[in-house]
Design a protein around this motif. Structure first.
Motif, PDB file in Angstrom:
ATOM      1  N   MET A  74      -1.969  12.799   2.963  1.00 25.32           N
ATOM      2  CA  MET A  74      -1.991  12.424   1.696  1.00 25.32           C
ATOM      3  C   MET A  74      -3.240  12.814   0.920  1.00 25.32           C
ATOM      4  O   MET A  74      -3.314  13.403  -0.168  1.00 25.32           O
ATOM      5  N   LYS A  75      -4.365  13.095   1.778  1.00 28.35           N
ATOM      6  CA  LYS A  75      -5.534  13.360   0.925  1.00 28.35           C
ATOM      7  C   LYS A  75      -5.533  14.941   0.786  1.00 28.35           C
ATOM      8  O   LYS A  75      -5.953  15.234  -0.281  1.00 28.35           O
ATOM      9  N   ASN A  85      -2.769   9.794   6.458  1.00 28.40           N
ATOM     10  CA  ASN A  85      -3.897   9.840   5.661  1.00 28.40           C
ATOM     11  C   ASN A  85      -4.323  11.104   5.469  1.00 28.40           C
ATOM     12  O   ASN A  85      -4.820  11.226   4.459  1.00 28.40           O
ATOM     13  N   ILE A  98      -8.034   9.435  10.839  1.00 26.02           N
ATOM     14  CA  ILE A  98      -7.530   8.022  10.553  1.00 26.02           C
ATOM     15  C   ILE A  98      -5.997   7.924  11.044  1.00 26.02           C
ATOM     16  O   ILE A  98      -5.709   7.345  11.816  1.00 26.02           O
ATOM     17  N   ARG A 132       0.879  -1.205   0.116  1.00 28.43           N
ATOM     18  CA  ARG A 132       0.018  -0.139   0.022  1.00 28.43           C
ATOM     19  C   ARG A 132       0.942   1.189  -0.041  1.00 28.43           C
ATOM     20  O   ARG A 132       0.490   2.294  -0.869  1.00 28.43           O
ATOM     21  N   TYR A 164     -12.944  11.979  -0.236  1.00 27.95           N
ATOM     22  CA  TYR A 164     -12.243  12.723   1.050  1.00 27.95           C
ATOM     23  C   TYR A 164     -13.039  13.433   1.796  1.00 27.95           C
ATOM     24  O   TYR A 164     -12.669  14.295   2.673  1.00 27.95           O
ATOM     25  N   ARG A 192     -13.968  12.150  10.180  1.00 30.33           N
ATOM     26  CA  ARG A 192     -13.276  11.010  10.715  1.00 30.33           C
ATOM     27  C   ARG A 192     -11.736  11.200  10.603  1.00 30.33           C
ATOM     28  O   ARG A 192     -11.216  11.515   9.516  1.00 30.33           O
TER      29      ARG A 192
END
Lengths: 10, 214
Positions: B63-64, B60, B56, B5, B48, B54
């Motif tokens: 990167m979003k 995360n 994470i 990943r 997104y 939320r």
């Protein structure tokens, strides 16, 4: 179907 | 997080950086489909939305934000930059996005995990990402003399999808509760769309020729 837990992917 | 990943996300990131590099270095977006870029921006925007609901991980979230920021900056360059916008092959980029957006929206309404707005938009983004490369592949077929950066951009995108399949296999084997049929089927379809491209990409590489799709 699936679980929301695996929504950790981008 | 497993190695597949991480490698997939990094390949995705590098593909976007390669595209930005092409635009900056050559002051040109020749051979790049604005329709595909618009679709990716839509995909990121809808997927997104959970940025606000939320947390994470820092990875995360960062990167979003990077994917959102870079995808909108690419669209900005292609639409509005004084020099770059004139290099866009509008006449060649003829794929009708509506033919994939509408079916994906209908499918997301019919097949989803949960009847909520966020969930349906998230599912829509999964379906849409699977086919968002189509306008780009059609444009590549019409482009004479595909430049190296454009060819490598699409190659990296395909590699990123392939690595995600390895990630899913790994997670399937190591995480008992990890099951994501919608994501898996869409992802396998998406990777399949690159098979033809990969064939011609390796052919060109082996024969030391410029890439061109018949």
């Amino acid at each position: 179907l699936g679980t929301t837990a695996s929504k950790d992917e981008l | 997080m497993n190695i597949f990943r991480l490698a997939a996300d990094m390949t995705h990131l590098i593909s976007i950086l390669v595209l930005l590099l092409k635009i900056h270095a050559t002051r040109s977006c020749r051979g790049i489909s604005l329709k595909t870029q618009d679709l990716y921006a839509l995909v990121f925007l809808f997927r997104y939305l959970d940025l606000f609901t939320r947390y994470i991980s820092l990875y995360n979230t960062v990167m979003k934000l990077v994917f959102l920021g870079t995808s909108f900056s690419i669209i900005y360059f292609m639409r509005f930059h004084r020099v770059v916008r004139n290099t866009y092959d509008k006449e060649q980029d003829t794929f009708r996005s509506i033919f994939i957006v509408v079916p994906c929206a209908v499918l997301a309404l019919l097949i989803n995990q949960e009847r909520s707005v966020l969930e349906i938009l998230w599912t829509f983004s999964i379906y849409l990402e699977a086919v968002a490369i189509l306008p780009q592949l059609v444009l590549l077929q019409r482009t004479q003399n595909i430049d190296n950066l454009t060819g490598n951009y699409v190659f990296l995108l395909g590699t990123y999808r392939g690595l995600y399949i390895l990630n899913w296999i790994y997670r399937y084997l190591t995480e008992p509760h990890y099951r994501q049929w919608i994501v898996w089927l869409s992802g396998v379809l998406q990777t399949g769309l690159y098979v033809d491209f990969f064939y011609y990409y390796f052919l060109a590489w082996r024969n030391n020729q410029k890439l061109s799709l018949p």
